[in-house]
Design an enzyme around this catalytic site. Structure first.
Site, short mmCIF file in Angstrom:
data_model
loop_
_atom_site.label_atom_id
_atom_site.label_comp_id
_atom_site.label_asym_id
_atom_site.label_seq_id
_atom_site.Cartn_x
_atom_site.Cartn_y
_atom_site.Cartn_z
NE ARG A 287 -1.85 1.71 3.55
CZ ARG A 287 -1.71 1.50 4.87
NH1 ARG A 287 -2.30 0.49 5.45
NH2 ARG A 287 -0.97 2.30 5.60
CG HIS A 291 -6.39 2.08 6.29
ND1 HIS A 291 -6.67 0.82 5.83
CD2 HIS A 291 -7.56 2.55 6.83
CE1 HIS A 291 -7.94 0.52 6.09
NE2 HIS A 291 -8.50 1.56 6.69
CE1 TYR A 300 0.94 2.93 8.68
CE2 TYR A 300 -0.40 4.50 9.91
CZ TYR A 300 -0.16 3.75 8.77
OH TYR A 300 -1.03 3.84 7.72
#
Lengths: 393, 322
Positions: A287, A291, A300
């Site tokens: 990805r 998200h 993160y």
């Protein structure tokens, strides 16, 4: 006699290792699962290419290019506050497009968040598709779902909820029904790596193994479930090997290689059509973006990792391959890009101009027919709206 | 015919009449179900239509949703309604919302049959009455018959309905409730209550197994000179509010009886609906005779359940109030 032979062989095996050795070794008894790849990240053919014609290869490319451009546009609209939410497919285009291209149009697709593009491949109208993101009167879902939860029966792409993994047992049920009706139809369920932790995932694969149904399980392992890396999602070495426990055949496929995906899905579909049951495919991808429009991945994850995967980009890789093969020229590619970009802008413009769904539609489709209590609540709302000018609501 | 035979008869007739109808669940095939509700279906219709599934309620319901979307009419059995919670997400998040969230494009007309209620010494996990969870979820219909005739007719209606139906079968009276049941197919419409006993003093409302306890209490009340009317809701959603309100307008007094715990139980909704529609007809405070707000007990189940003596007390109390 068979029993005696089995007993003998089991005794023989037992004598080889102690219990402690056997237990200690057990996680490594499974062989390494190779990655199926036919085009490498530089665009060179490195494996046995599946049989495709030029029109099909270009249709896949065009769809990948379209969704890349649409996602870019929609993320901009989200930043501008013109849409509420968006879940982009960027970096993962090869997996859904390779899959849908290998399926028959009559096959049922159970998407998750990033597979709406399968509808576009099947010819679903782009403006209507964009209306889903606006949740307006042009949306076939009547503004009932958050953006990026596309569905339409007209193209056999099933409605998705947001509770992760729920679509997987439903796909098994649809496959059970197709098998019962002796239809040559398979049900293909998409999921992310995070979904493989859900009970529904395990239940569904178990059912699929027991009932030997014409289903395909397509796990887009994009390495991140919002902020949780795959290593914190599972202690299995691969996602693919989970299928072993359910007696399902499986493969690990380069999910950024559209022809590898196409070939693997084609084979899995043929197995299903021959009555040989379900197949599990782990599609390795990444990805590239967040998200969704609601998170910032820099919090993160390491940007260096993103750079590694950008070099494996499915669209750039496929473009190089097509140019190398002589399917496409750089000039044609540029022209198509410009044309698709205009198509996207036009679709967004027209979609955005549509009015919202009427207030009374709030009460439709809860049941096949409105029961008295919804009729009463509908009247209540309409009377309120009639007596209160919009700004006072 | 007893209630379980009536359920079996409904399933058998619908499967014979419509090859889209299949049953699935744990032990429903060869064994015919732990309560024998699906007895003989495996022999008559084969393993493809009388499907023994792995032990996973979420899988049973999830797969049934997929089948229903595809065009079948699945009847899923959850062995005890206490076991329904692993499938709760599939019911509440998926089944109930499918038609709505797809703008009417997809629907899953199907039935979830499940034994409900206490009185069989089943402890926490074979005795509960979870109907309220489903009543609180738009998109589901909820049915709970009290006798064999209704069970058969309502189940046939549920199977033919275009919406998902939660069909709660009162297991306490599976065999105890007997009655005349035609062997052929017939329907009892969803959304219609039955007035089992007419009376002028108090309206007693219940469903499922507690209808029998309420009936006993009404008989006893009559001996004490109180003329109670007894309404069996049969379908909880859509609710037959008219029958309820008309009765309370006549009697001015209402007692609602259910096995489920009291707090947020369906009695609260029934009383509120009555207050909204017939407040000035009420001559006494409405009463709730229900299970207590404790987990369902093993040893003290007769104390927990709203059995006839407790119902009678409430009827007599309310009859003499105001």
């Amino acid at each position: 006699m068979a029993k005696a032979a089995a007993a003998k062989s089991s005794t023989k095996r037992k004598s080889k290792r102690s219990a402690s050795e056997r237990i200690a070794q057990s996680p490594f008894d499974l062989p390494e699962i190779p990655l199926h790849q036919v085009i490498d990240p530089s665009g060179k053919a490195v494996g046995v290419l599946p049989k495709t014609d030029r029109a099909l290869r270009l249709r896949m490319y065009r769809t990948m290019q379209l969704i890349r451009l649409l996602d870019e546009r929609m993320m901009i609209l989200q930043r501008q506050g013109r849409i509420g939410f968006y879940g982009a497919c960027t970096g993962q285009e090869a997996a859904p497009v390779g899959t849908v291209a290998a399926l028959e149009d009559r096959d049922w697709i159970f998407p998750a968040l990033r597979e709406g593009v399968t509808m576009l491949y099947r010819g679903f109208d782009l403006e209507t598709y964009v209306c889903q993101v606006f949740g307006n009167s042009g949306d076939v879902l009547k503004g009932r779902q958050m953006p990026s939860h596309y569905a339409s029966k007209s193209v056999n792409v099933v409605s998705w909820g947001s509770c992760i993994g729920t679509q997987i047992p439903q796909a098994v049920g649809a496959a059970m029904a197709a098998k019962y009706k002796k239809d040559d139809v398979v049900a293909a369920a998409f999921m992310g790596d995070g979904a493989t932790s859900e009970g529904d995932f395990h239940t569904a694969l178990n059912f699929a193994g027991v009932f030997q149904v014409p289903a395909l399980f397509l796990c887009q392992n994009n390495h991140w479930s919002i902020s949780i890396p795959t290593a914190k999602q599972t202690a299995s070495r691969t996602i693919a090997e989970k299928a072993v426990a359910y007696g399902l055949p499986y493969a690990r496929v380069d999910g950024n290689d559209v022809l590898a995906v196409y070939g693997a899905v084609k084979e899995a579909r043929e197995r299903a059509a021959r009555g040989e049951g379900a197949t599990f495919l782990e599609l390795l991808t990444y990805r590239i973006g967040a998200h969704s429009s609601s998170d910032d991945p820099r919090v993160y994850r390491d940007e260096a990792e993103v750079e590694v995967w950008k070099a494996r980009d499915p669209l750039a890789r496929y473009r190089k391959f097509l140019i190398e093969e002589g399917d496409l020229s750089a000039k044609e590619d540029e022209r198509q890009r410009t044309e698709l970009n205009e198509t996207v802008l036009e679709a967004v413009k027209r979609a955005e101009a549509r009015p919202l769904p009427p207030a009374e539609s709030l009460f439709d489709d809860v049941y096949a027919e409105r029961p008295w209590h919804l009729e009463a609540q509908r009247t209540e709302l309409l009377e309120h709206l009639a007596s209160h000018p919009k700004k006072e609501r | 015919m007893n209630l379980i035979e009536a359920v079996n008869s409904a399933l058998s007739l619908e499967m014979a009449a419509d090859d889209r109808v299949v049953v699935l669940g744990e032990d429903v095939g060869k064994f015919g179900g732990v309560f024998r509700a699906t007895k003989g279906l495996y022999e008559a219709f084969g393993p493809e239509r009388s499907i023994d599934t792995p032990l996973a309620e979420g899988g049973i319901i999830g797969a049934a949703i997929g089948m229903a979307m595809y065009g079948l009419r699945p009847v899923a059995e959850i062995q005890f309604s206490d076991f329904i919670f692993p499938g709760f997400d599939q019911i509440v998040s998926e089944l109930a919302k499918l038609r709505y969230r797809s703008g009417g494009d997809y629907a899953a007309p199907m039935v979830i049959r499940t034994p409900v209620g206490g009185g069989i010494r089943g402890g926490h996990y074979h005795s509960q009455s979870p109907e309220t969870y489903f009543l609180h979820t738009p998109g589901l219909k909820v049915v709970c018959p009290s006798n064999p005739y209704d069970a058969k007719g309502l189940l046939i209606s549920a199977i033919r309905d275009e919406d998902p139906v939660m069909f709660f079968e009162p297991k306490r009276i599976y065999r105890a409730a007997r009655g005349e049941v035609p062997s052929e197919s017939y329907t009892v419409p969803l959304g219609k209550a039955a007035t089992l006993r007419t009376g002028k003093d108090v309206t007693v409302i219940s469903w499922g197994a507690m209808v029998h306890e309420a009936s006993l209490a009404c008989e006893s009340a009559a001996k004490e000179g109180v003329d109670a009317e007894l309404i069996d809701l049969r379908t909880l959603l859509p609710l037959d509010v008219e029958t309820l309100i008309e009765s309370v307008k006549k009697t001015g007094r209402m007692v609602v009886v259910h096995e489920a715990p009291r707090t947020c139980g369906f009695a609260g909704e029934l009383i509120t609906l009555t207050l909204e529609r017939a407040f000035y007809h009420l001559q006494a405070q409405p009463r709730r005779v229900t299970g207590f707000d404790t987990p369902f007990p093993y040893t003290l189940e007769d104390e927990y359940l709203p059995l006839a003596p407790r119902i009678l007390s409430s009827i007599l109390e309310i009859a003499h109030e105001g």
